[in-house]
Design an enzyme around this catalytic site. Structure first.
Site, short mmCIF file in Angstrom:
data_model
loop_
_atom_site.label_atom_id
_atom_site.label_comp_id
_atom_site.label_asym_id
_atom_site.label_seq_id
_atom_site.Cartn_x
_atom_site.Cartn_y
_atom_site.Cartn_z
N ARG A 54 0.84 -1.20 0.00
CA ARG A 54 0.00 0.00 0.00
C ARG A 54 0.88 1.25 0.00
O ARG A 54 0.57 2.24 -0.67
CB ARG A 54 -0.93 -0.01 1.21
CG ARG A 54 -2.00 -1.07 1.16
CD ARG A 54 -2.72 -1.22 2.49
NE ARG A 54 -3.47 -0.03 2.85
CZ ARG A 54 -4.03 0.17 4.04
NH1 ARG A 54 -3.90 -0.75 4.99
NH2 ARG A 54 -4.70 1.28 4.28
N CYS A 84 -1.15 6.03 9.12
CA CYS A 84 -1.60 4.72 8.62
C CYS A 84 -2.73 4.98 7.64
O CYS A 84 -2.67 5.92 6.85
CB CYS A 84 -2.00 3.80 9.76
SG CYS A 84 -3.32 4.43 10.82
#
Length: 276
Positions: free
Chosen positions: A178, A237
């Site tokens: 990611r 995050c």
């Protein structure tokens, strides 16, 4: 700060004393970035529900898990019966996943005795310790606790300014795929990638079998990314949950100048900065 964590056996002994700690279950629903767990309603005996999604988040914010306003946080803590000097243990049903978010929320608001159950509910069950079905009922306070505004939050504008004039190192807790843009985000409408200048430490790297690794192992991981305990480090995050795992890990490793990009990648994308 070795007193951040408490093990299952030590906690079970503490619960037998006349003044047991308050237990807060900060579990989240099943998530695509964490192992699946059965939603069977099991929790620790006497545990109260610390509802991150519906209570301890700003419901008016455009992205999930946003830090609530101070008055809302005080009211939520009051309804749970949490006093500022209470002995509190937070945990979740994945081992170490969302409970660090509760730890961060409470300690940054001024609660002075908060610990994290290392291994969480799975570690507790593995020791054949007792559980109960469903949460216990809290005893609300007559007067809300006096809390302080969270001093650790950095905003999208702070992160943008940090690219041109670095004041902290942004560490992203998402997976390497990611972070690099090679793997999709759990929300398909969001692109993957990362904030320019950020480095990557996937939250799973600081965990082992549902427990946090040793402070020496965690320190090595941070040093490998060019960080030292004197540095100002901010964590990010997807939406502010797993960044708190790195926060706790860094505290264990002796880092003290810590911040949290609360909106994280979700806020960055929604602001349009990823297109710049």
């Amino acid at each position: 700060m070795s007193d951040i964590l408490i093990g299952a056996l030590e906690l079970s002994q503490r619960l037998e004393r006349p003044d047991p700690p308050t237990l807060l279950d900060a579990s989240l629903p099943n998530s695509p970035v964490a192992p699946y767990v059965a939603e069977d309603g099991q929790t620790l005996p006497g545990a109260l529900e610390f509802d991150i999604e519906r209570v301890f988040s700003d419901q008016s914010a455009p992205f999930p898990h946003t830090l609530p306003a101070l008055d809302a946080l005080q009211e939520a803590c009051s309804k749970l019966g949490l006093s500022i000097d209470d002995d509190i243990v937070v945990f979740d049903n994945r081992g170490v996943f969302s409970a660090p978010r509760a730890y961060w929320l409470l300690t940054q608001a001024g609660f002075t005795h908060v610990r994290l159950l290392d291994g969480g509910l799975p570690g507790w069950v593995a020791q054949s310790l007792p559980v109960q079905q469903g949460y216990s009922e809290p005893t609300p306070l007559s007067t809300p606790p006096v809390l302080k505004a969270n001093p650790s939050v950095v905003s999208v504008d702070d992160v943008q300014a940090n690219i041109a004039t670095p004041r902290f190192t942004l560490v992203d807790a998402r997976s390497a795929g990611r972070f690099s843009g090679q793997a999709p985000e759990p929300r398909p409408e969001f692109p993957s990638g990362h904030v320019p200048g950020a480095c990557n430490l996937p939250f799973g790297d600081v965990l082992e079998n549902g427990h946090l690794k040793s402070r020496e192992e965690i320190a090595r991981l941070l040093i490998d990314r060019g960080l030292s305990p004197e540095d100002h480090v901010a964590f990010s995050c997807g939406s502010g949950i797993t960044a708190c795992i790195l926060w706790v890990a860094a505290e264990l490793a002796g880092f003290e100048r810590l911040s949290l990009f609360d909106g994280s990648w979700t806020a960055w994308v929604m602001s349009g900065r990823h297109q710049g």
